[in-house]
Design an enzyme around this catalytic site. Sequence first.
Site, PDB file in Angstrom:
ATOM      1  N   ARG A 151       0.830  -1.209   0.000  1.00  0.00           N
ATOM      2  CA  ARG A 151       0.000   0.000   0.000  1.00  0.00           C
ATOM      3  C   ARG A 151       0.866   1.261   0.000  1.00  0.00           C
ATOM      4  O   ARG A 151       0.527   2.257  -0.643  1.00  0.00           O
ATOM      5  CB  ARG A 151      -0.951  -0.001   1.189  1.00  0.00           C
ATOM      6  CG  ARG A 151      -1.980   1.108   1.139  1.00  0.00           C
ATOM      7  CD  ARG A 151      -3.074   0.927   2.165  1.00  0.00           C
ATOM      8  NE  ARG A 151      -2.570   1.040   3.531  1.00  0.00           N
ATOM      9  CZ  ARG A 151      -3.334   0.930   4.625  1.00  0.00           C
ATOM     10  NH1 ARG A 151      -4.637   0.674   4.496  1.00  0.00           N
ATOM     11  NH2 ARG A 151      -2.818   1.044   5.830  1.00  0.00           N
ATOM     12  N   GLU A 155     -16.311   7.016   4.479  1.00  0.00           N
ATOM     13  CA  GLU A 155     -15.670   6.413   5.639  1.00  0.00           C
ATOM     14  C   GLU A 155     -15.661   7.413   6.777  1.00  0.00           C
ATOM     15  O   GLU A 155     -16.108   8.559   6.630  1.00  0.00           O
ATOM     16  CB  GLU A 155     -14.254   5.956   5.308  1.00  0.00           C
ATOM     17  CG  GLU A 155     -13.294   7.050   4.875  1.00  0.00           C
ATOM     18  CD  GLU A 155     -11.889   6.501   4.615  1.00  0.00           C
ATOM     19  OE1 GLU A 155     -11.111   6.453   5.584  1.00  0.00           O
ATOM     20  OE2 GLU A 155     -11.587   6.126   3.470  1.00  0.00           O
ATOM     21  N   LYS A 192      -2.710   6.847   1.836  1.00  0.00           N
ATOM     22  CA  LYS A 192      -2.505   7.416   3.167  1.00  0.00           C
ATOM     23  C   LYS A 192      -1.575   8.629   3.110  1.00  0.00           C
ATOM     24  O   LYS A 192      -0.532   8.691   3.778  1.00  0.00           O
ATOM     25  CB  LYS A 192      -1.972   6.358   4.133  1.00  0.00           C
ATOM     26  CG  LYS A 192      -3.038   5.360   4.560  1.00  0.00           C
ATOM     27  CD  LYS A 192      -2.559   4.430   5.639  1.00  0.00           C
ATOM     28  CE  LYS A 192      -2.478   5.078   7.007  1.00  0.00           C
ATOM     29  NZ  LYS A 192      -3.805   5.401   7.560  1.00  0.00           N
TER      30      LYS A 192
END
Length: 388
Positions: A133, A271, A235
Amino acid sequence: MIKAFSSLRKNLALPLHLHIRTLQTFAKYNAQAATALREERKKPIYQNGDDEYADLDWDNLGFGLTPADYMYVMKCSKDGAFTEGEVSPYGNIQLSPSAGVLNYGQAIYEGTKAYRKEDGKLLLFRPDQNAIRMKLGAERMLMPSPSVDQFVNAVKQIALANKRWVPPTGKGTLYIRPLLMGSGPILGLGPAPEYTFIVYASPVGNYFKEGVAALNLYVEEEYVRAAPGGAGGVKSITNYAPVLKALSRAKSLGFSDVLYLDSVKKQYLEEASSCNVFVVKGRTISTPETNGTILEGITRKSIMEIASDQGYKVVERAVHVDEVMDADEVFCTGTAVVVAPVGTITYQNKRVEYKTGDESVCLKLRSILVSIQTGLIEDNKGWVMNIN
Protein backbone atom coordinates in the site's frame (compact mmCIF):
# COMPACT_ATOMS: atom_id res chain seq x y z
CA MET A 1 46.95 3.12 17.33
CA ILE A 2 48.03 5.55 20.11
CA LYS A 3 51.12 3.41 20.75
CA ALA A 4 52.08 3.57 17.07
CA PHE A 5 51.63 7.34 16.98
CA SER A 6 53.81 7.77 20.07
CA SER A 7 56.47 5.63 18.43
CA LEU A 8 56.31 7.82 15.36
CA ARG A 9 56.92 10.98 17.40
CA LYS A 10 59.84 9.48 19.36
CA ASN A 11 61.71 8.22 16.31
CA LEU A 12 61.76 11.22 14.00
CA ALA A 13 65.57 10.97 13.75
CA LEU A 14 65.59 7.35 12.57
CA PRO A 15 66.76 6.33 9.09
CA LEU A 16 64.23 6.52 6.23
CA HIS A 17 63.55 2.76 6.07
CA LEU A 18 62.68 2.80 9.78
CA HIS A 19 60.38 5.77 9.28
CA ILE A 20 58.59 3.80 6.56
CA ARG A 21 58.24 0.78 8.82
CA THR A 22 56.84 2.98 11.59
CA LEU A 23 54.33 4.54 9.19
CA GLN A 24 53.29 1.09 8.01
CA THR A 25 52.72 0.04 11.61
CA PHE A 26 50.65 3.17 12.22
CA ALA A 27 48.57 2.49 9.09
CA LYS A 28 48.00 -1.11 10.21
CA TYR A 29 46.71 -0.04 13.62
CA ASN A 30 44.54 2.63 11.99
CA ALA A 31 43.00 0.09 9.59
CA GLN A 32 42.33 -2.34 12.43
CA ALA A 33 40.65 0.39 14.47
CA ALA A 34 38.46 1.41 11.50
CA THR A 35 37.43 -2.20 10.90
CA ALA A 36 36.57 -2.65 14.57
CA LEU A 37 34.47 0.51 14.49
CA ARG A 38 32.54 -0.67 11.43
CA GLU A 39 31.86 -4.02 13.05
CA GLU A 40 30.72 -2.30 16.23
CA ARG A 41 28.25 -0.19 14.28
CA LYS A 42 26.75 -3.33 12.74
CA LYS A 43 25.90 -4.72 16.17
CA PRO A 44 22.41 -4.00 17.53
CA ILE A 45 22.47 -1.04 19.89
CA TYR A 46 19.64 -2.57 21.89
CA GLN A 47 20.21 -5.32 24.42
CA ASN A 48 16.79 -5.92 25.95
CA GLY A 49 16.15 -9.12 27.86
CA ASP A 50 13.24 -11.24 26.67
CA ASP A 51 11.42 -10.87 29.99
CA GLU A 52 12.01 -7.14 30.45
CA TYR A 53 9.08 -4.72 30.27
CA ALA A 54 9.09 -0.94 30.19
CA ASP A 55 7.81 0.78 33.32
CA LEU A 56 4.24 1.56 32.24
CA ASP A 57 0.73 1.23 33.63
CA TRP A 58 -0.31 -1.43 31.14
CA ASP A 59 -3.90 -1.50 32.44
CA ASN A 60 -4.53 2.12 31.48
CA LEU A 61 -2.99 2.54 28.03
CA GLY A 62 -4.76 4.99 25.76
CA PHE A 63 -3.88 5.95 22.21
CA GLY A 64 -1.45 8.71 23.12
CA LEU A 65 2.18 8.89 22.08
CA THR A 66 4.60 7.10 24.41
CA PRO A 67 7.76 6.89 22.29
CA ALA A 68 9.54 3.55 22.42
CA ASP A 69 13.34 3.44 22.66
CA TYR A 70 14.35 3.14 19.02
CA MET A 71 13.44 4.25 15.52
CA TYR A 72 14.62 3.22 12.07
CA VAL A 73 15.91 5.71 9.48
CA MET A 74 16.68 5.11 5.82
CA LYS A 75 17.55 7.68 3.14
CA CYS A 76 16.86 7.67 -0.56
CA SER A 77 19.79 8.52 -2.81
CA LYS A 78 19.49 10.78 -5.82
CA ASP A 79 19.05 7.84 -8.19
CA GLY A 80 15.94 6.71 -6.34
CA ALA A 81 17.52 3.78 -4.49
CA PHE A 82 17.27 3.60 -0.73
CA THR A 83 20.53 3.14 1.15
CA GLU A 84 20.81 0.63 4.00
CA GLY A 85 18.91 1.94 7.00
CA GLU A 86 19.85 1.74 10.65
CA VAL A 87 18.25 1.58 14.07
CA SER A 88 18.99 4.55 16.29
CA PRO A 89 17.63 5.98 19.55
CA TYR A 90 14.24 7.69 19.14
CA GLY A 91 14.68 11.43 18.82
CA ASN A 92 14.17 14.54 16.78
CA ILE A 93 15.30 14.79 13.18
CA GLN A 94 16.70 17.75 11.25
CA LEU A 95 14.85 19.15 8.26
CA SER A 96 15.45 22.11 6.00
CA PRO A 97 12.74 24.78 6.28
CA SER A 98 12.27 24.24 2.54
CA ALA A 99 11.80 20.47 2.82
CA GLY A 100 9.16 19.16 0.44
CA VAL A 101 7.15 17.63 3.26
CA LEU A 102 6.92 20.95 5.14
CA ASN A 103 6.04 23.10 2.15
CA TYR A 104 4.03 20.84 -0.12
CA GLY A 105 2.91 17.94 2.08
CA GLN A 106 4.76 15.30 0.08
CA ALA A 107 4.53 12.38 2.50
CA ILE A 108 2.59 9.22 3.21
CA TYR A 109 2.46 6.95 6.22
CA GLU A 110 1.36 3.50 7.29
CA GLY A 111 0.16 1.97 10.52
CA THR A 112 0.75 -1.58 11.70
CA LYS A 113 1.16 -3.33 15.04
CA ALA A 114 3.28 -5.85 16.90
CA TYR A 115 1.38 -8.30 19.12
CA ARG A 116 2.66 -10.33 22.05
CA LYS A 117 1.62 -13.96 22.32
CA GLU A 118 0.93 -15.58 25.66
CA ASP A 119 4.39 -17.21 25.52
CA GLY A 120 5.98 -13.77 25.09
CA LYS A 121 6.91 -14.09 21.42
CA LEU A 122 6.08 -11.30 18.97
CA LEU A 123 3.84 -11.36 15.91
CA LEU A 124 3.24 -8.96 13.03
CA PHE A 125 -0.01 -8.91 11.05
CA ARG A 126 0.25 -8.70 7.25
CA PRO A 127 3.11 -6.15 7.11
CA ASP A 128 3.66 -6.99 3.44
CA GLN A 129 0.24 -5.49 2.71
CA ASN A 130 1.29 -2.23 4.36
CA ALA A 131 4.43 -2.27 2.23
CA ILE A 132 2.43 -2.76 -0.96
CA ARG A 133 0.00 0.00 0.00
CA MET A 134 2.89 2.36 0.69
CA LYS A 135 4.33 1.66 -2.76
CA LEU A 136 0.98 2.46 -4.38
CA GLY A 137 0.66 5.61 -2.30
CA ALA A 138 4.20 6.66 -3.18
CA GLU A 139 3.40 6.34 -6.88
CA ARG A 140 0.39 8.63 -6.44
CA MET A 141 2.51 11.19 -4.56
CA LEU A 142 5.42 10.90 -7.06
CA MET A 143 7.83 9.46 -4.52
CA PRO A 144 10.28 6.55 -4.52
CA SER A 145 9.46 3.93 -1.91
CA PRO A 146 11.22 1.12 -0.05
CA SER A 147 10.87 -2.35 -1.50
CA VAL A 148 8.50 -4.76 0.25
CA ASP A 149 11.48 -6.55 1.78
CA GLN A 150 13.05 -3.29 2.99
CA PHE A 151 9.76 -2.17 4.52
CA VAL A 152 9.05 -5.45 6.30
CA ASN A 153 12.63 -5.74 7.52
CA ALA A 154 12.47 -2.23 9.02
CA VAL A 155 9.20 -3.01 10.81
CA LYS A 156 10.66 -6.25 12.18
CA GLN A 157 13.76 -4.48 13.44
CA ILE A 158 11.74 -1.83 15.25
CA ALA A 159 9.44 -4.40 16.84
CA LEU A 160 12.40 -6.40 18.14
CA ALA A 161 14.40 -3.34 19.22
CA ASN A 162 11.41 -2.11 21.21
CA LYS A 163 10.28 -5.48 22.53
CA ARG A 164 10.03 -4.24 26.12
CA TRP A 165 7.41 -1.75 24.95
CA VAL A 166 5.11 -4.43 23.49
CA PRO A 167 2.30 -4.72 26.06
CA PRO A 168 1.52 -8.03 27.76
CA THR A 169 -1.11 -10.13 26.00
CA GLY A 170 -4.53 -8.53 26.33
CA LYS A 171 -3.18 -5.18 27.55
CA GLY A 172 -2.59 -3.50 24.20
CA THR A 173 -0.24 -3.53 21.22
CA LEU A 174 2.88 -1.81 19.93
CA TYR A 175 1.67 0.59 17.25
CA ILE A 176 4.31 0.97 14.53
CA ARG A 177 4.31 4.02 12.26
CA PRO A 178 6.31 3.87 8.99
CA LEU A 179 6.60 7.36 7.47
CA LEU A 180 7.93 8.26 4.02
CA MET A 181 8.54 11.94 3.34
CA GLY A 182 10.16 14.36 0.96
CA SER A 183 12.96 15.59 3.20
CA GLY A 184 15.04 17.35 0.55
CA PRO A 185 14.86 21.16 0.12
CA ILE A 186 12.84 22.62 -2.74
CA LEU A 187 11.34 26.05 -3.44
CA GLY A 188 9.26 25.68 -6.58
CA LEU A 189 6.43 23.16 -6.65
CA GLY A 190 7.87 19.78 -7.56
CA PRO A 191 9.06 16.47 -6.10
CA ALA A 192 11.68 16.70 -3.37
CA PRO A 193 15.30 15.88 -4.28
CA GLU A 194 15.71 13.54 -1.27
CA TYR A 195 13.45 11.21 0.71
CA THR A 196 13.58 9.79 4.20
CA PHE A 197 11.87 6.66 5.47
CA ILE A 198 11.36 6.54 9.25
CA VAL A 199 9.74 3.88 11.41
CA TYR A 200 8.93 4.57 15.05
CA ALA A 201 6.68 2.94 17.62
CA SER A 202 4.49 3.55 20.65
CA PRO A 203 2.58 1.18 22.96
CA VAL A 204 -1.16 1.80 22.70
CA GLY A 205 -4.49 0.69 24.07
CA ASN A 206 -7.90 1.39 22.53
CA TYR A 207 -8.14 4.12 19.91
CA PHE A 208 -11.47 5.50 21.05
CA LYS A 209 -12.02 6.55 24.66
CA GLU A 210 -15.08 4.28 24.64
CA GLY A 211 -12.73 1.29 24.33
CA VAL A 212 -14.78 -1.54 22.84
CA ALA A 213 -18.02 0.16 23.90
CA ALA A 214 -20.35 1.33 21.13
CA LEU A 215 -19.49 4.52 19.26
CA ASN A 216 -21.80 7.45 18.54
CA LEU A 217 -21.25 8.81 15.04
CA TYR A 218 -22.36 11.99 13.30
CA VAL A 219 -22.99 12.20 9.54
CA GLU A 220 -21.13 15.25 8.22
CA GLU A 221 -22.87 17.20 5.44
CA GLU A 222 -20.83 20.40 5.22
CA TYR A 223 -17.28 19.08 4.89
CA VAL A 224 -16.06 16.22 2.71
CA ARG A 225 -13.01 14.02 3.28
CA ALA A 226 -11.97 13.40 -0.33
CA ALA A 227 -13.00 14.03 -3.94
CA PRO A 228 -12.71 11.95 -7.13
CA GLY A 229 -9.28 12.34 -8.67
CA GLY A 230 -7.73 13.35 -5.37
CA ALA A 231 -5.57 11.37 -2.95
CA GLY A 232 -8.27 10.07 -0.62
CA GLY A 233 -7.49 6.49 -1.58
CA VAL A 234 -3.91 6.61 -0.27
CA LYS A 235 -2.51 7.42 3.17
CA SER A 236 -1.24 10.86 2.26
CA ILE A 237 -0.63 13.13 5.23
CA THR A 238 -2.71 15.72 3.39
CA ASN A 239 -5.87 13.68 4.01
CA TYR A 240 -5.94 14.15 7.75
CA ALA A 241 -5.60 17.80 8.77
CA PRO A 242 -8.69 18.79 6.70
CA VAL A 243 -10.94 16.49 8.77
CA LEU A 244 -9.92 18.04 12.08
CA LYS A 245 -12.48 20.85 12.01
CA ALA A 246 -15.45 18.55 11.43
CA LEU A 247 -14.10 16.00 13.91
CA SER A 248 -13.50 18.61 16.60
CA ARG A 249 -17.00 19.99 16.17
CA ALA A 250 -18.55 16.53 16.40
CA LYS A 251 -16.58 15.67 19.54
CA SER A 252 -17.62 18.93 21.17
CA LEU A 253 -21.21 17.78 20.70
CA GLY A 254 -20.50 14.42 22.36
CA PHE A 255 -19.95 12.26 19.27
CA SER A 256 -17.09 9.77 18.87
CA ASP A 257 -16.33 10.42 15.21
CA VAL A 258 -17.67 11.67 11.90
CA LEU A 259 -19.08 9.75 8.95
CA TYR A 260 -18.33 11.44 5.62
CA LEU A 261 -20.48 11.40 2.50
CA ASP A 262 -19.35 11.51 -1.12
CA SER A 263 -18.32 14.91 -2.42
CA VAL A 264 -20.51 14.84 -5.55
CA LYS A 265 -24.05 13.98 -4.42
CA LYS A 266 -23.47 13.93 -0.67
CA GLN A 267 -25.75 10.90 -0.42
CA TYR A 268 -23.40 7.94 -0.29
CA LEU A 269 -21.34 6.75 2.63
CA GLU A 270 -17.54 6.96 2.38
CA GLU A 271 -15.67 6.41 5.64
CA ALA A 272 -15.01 7.89 9.07
CA SER A 273 -12.10 10.20 9.92
CA SER A 274 -9.60 7.36 10.32
CA CYS A 275 -11.41 4.08 9.63
CA ASN A 276 -13.57 2.17 7.16
CA VAL A 277 -17.27 1.49 7.72
CA PHE A 278 -19.44 -1.63 7.38
CA VAL A 279 -23.23 -1.89 7.34
CA VAL A 280 -25.06 -5.09 8.36
CA LYS A 281 -28.55 -6.01 7.22
CA GLY A 282 -29.59 -9.58 7.88
CA ARG A 283 -26.83 -11.88 6.60
CA THR A 284 -25.47 -9.25 4.21
CA ILE A 285 -22.53 -7.03 5.11
CA SER A 286 -21.96 -4.03 2.83
CA THR A 287 -19.04 -1.60 2.71
CA PRO A 288 -18.42 1.35 0.38
CA GLU A 289 -16.38 0.34 -2.64
CA THR A 290 -12.90 1.78 -2.97
CA ASN A 291 -13.04 4.06 -5.98
CA GLY A 292 -10.11 6.38 -5.29
CA THR A 293 -11.69 8.35 -2.45
CA ILE A 294 -11.72 5.59 0.19
CA LEU A 295 -8.66 4.00 1.75
CA GLU A 296 -8.27 0.28 1.11
CA GLY A 297 -7.83 -0.71 4.71
CA ILE A 298 -5.91 -3.87 5.54
CA THR A 299 -8.18 -4.58 8.50
CA ARG A 300 -11.12 -3.90 6.17
CA LYS A 301 -9.86 -6.48 3.68
CA SER A 302 -9.20 -9.02 6.44
CA ILE A 303 -12.66 -8.61 7.97
CA MET A 304 -14.29 -9.05 4.57
CA GLU A 305 -12.52 -12.38 4.15
CA ILE A 306 -13.29 -13.53 7.70
CA ALA A 307 -16.96 -12.59 7.28
CA SER A 308 -17.17 -14.54 4.02
CA ASP A 309 -15.64 -17.55 5.78
CA GLN A 310 -18.39 -17.26 8.40
CA GLY A 311 -21.10 -17.50 5.75
CA TYR A 312 -22.01 -13.84 5.39
CA LYS A 313 -22.61 -12.25 2.01
CA VAL A 314 -20.03 -9.46 1.75
CA VAL A 315 -20.63 -6.75 -0.83
CA GLU A 316 -18.54 -3.75 -1.91
CA ARG A 317 -20.87 -1.15 -3.40
CA ALA A 318 -22.22 2.36 -3.12
CA VAL A 319 -24.11 2.54 0.19
CA HIS A 320 -26.78 5.23 0.39
CA VAL A 321 -27.03 7.08 3.69
CA ASP A 322 -30.70 6.07 3.96
CA GLU A 323 -29.61 2.41 3.99
CA VAL A 324 -27.29 3.14 6.88
CA MET A 325 -30.16 4.58 8.87
CA ASP A 326 -32.12 1.37 8.26
CA ALA A 327 -29.32 -1.09 9.07
CA ASP A 328 -29.24 -3.73 11.81
CA GLU A 329 -25.62 -3.03 12.72
CA VAL A 330 -22.81 -0.67 11.78
CA PHE A 331 -19.15 -1.06 12.67
CA CYS A 332 -15.79 0.51 11.86
CA THR A 333 -12.45 -1.14 11.05
CA GLY A 334 -8.84 0.00 10.97
CA THR A 335 -5.39 -0.84 12.32
CA ALA A 336 -5.81 1.64 15.15
CA VAL A 337 -9.49 1.01 15.93
CA VAL A 338 -9.42 -2.76 15.13
CA VAL A 339 -13.17 -3.51 14.84
CA ALA A 340 -15.37 -1.04 16.71
CA PRO A 341 -19.16 -1.33 17.12
CA VAL A 342 -21.38 1.67 16.38
CA GLY A 343 -24.22 2.22 18.83
CA THR A 344 -25.86 5.27 17.24
CA ILE A 345 -25.68 7.43 14.12
CA THR A 346 -27.16 10.91 13.92
CA TYR A 347 -28.13 12.29 10.51
CA GLN A 348 -30.22 15.43 9.89
CA ASN A 349 -31.31 15.51 13.54
CA LYS A 350 -32.44 11.89 13.41
CA ARG A 351 -30.71 9.47 15.77
CA VAL A 352 -30.79 5.71 15.06
CA GLU A 353 -29.64 2.96 17.42
CA TYR A 354 -28.04 -0.31 16.33
CA LYS A 355 -27.58 -3.77 17.73
CA THR A 356 -24.42 -4.21 19.80
CA GLY A 357 -23.18 -6.68 22.40
CA ASP A 358 -21.71 -10.15 22.56
CA GLU A 359 -24.10 -11.60 19.99
CA SER A 360 -23.47 -8.90 17.41
CA VAL A 361 -21.82 -9.65 14.08
CA CYS A 362 -19.23 -7.00 14.88
CA LEU A 363 -17.91 -8.60 18.06
CA LYS A 364 -17.93 -12.09 16.55
CA LEU A 365 -15.74 -10.91 13.67
CA ARG A 366 -13.54 -8.87 16.01
CA SER A 367 -12.96 -11.89 18.22
CA ILE A 368 -11.78 -14.00 15.28
CA LEU A 369 -9.50 -11.27 13.94
CA VAL A 370 -7.86 -10.51 17.30
CA SER A 371 -7.41 -14.22 18.00
CA ILE A 372 -5.52 -14.59 14.71
CA GLN A 373 -3.44 -11.48 15.37
CA THR A 374 -2.39 -12.64 18.84
CA GLY A 375 -1.84 -16.30 17.99
CA LEU A 376 -4.77 -17.62 20.03
CA ILE A 377 -6.17 -19.52 17.06
CA GLU A 378 -4.42 -21.10 14.11
CA ASP A 379 -3.59 -18.80 11.23
CA ASN A 380 -4.42 -20.77 8.10
CA LYS A 381 -4.23 -17.75 5.83
CA GLY A 382 -0.56 -16.84 6.18
CA TRP A 383 -1.38 -13.45 7.67
CA VAL A 384 0.73 -13.65 10.81
CA MET A 385 4.52 -13.29 10.88
CA ASN A 386 6.51 -14.70 13.81
CA ILE A 387 9.59 -12.54 14.29
CA ASN A 388 11.44 -14.07 17.26
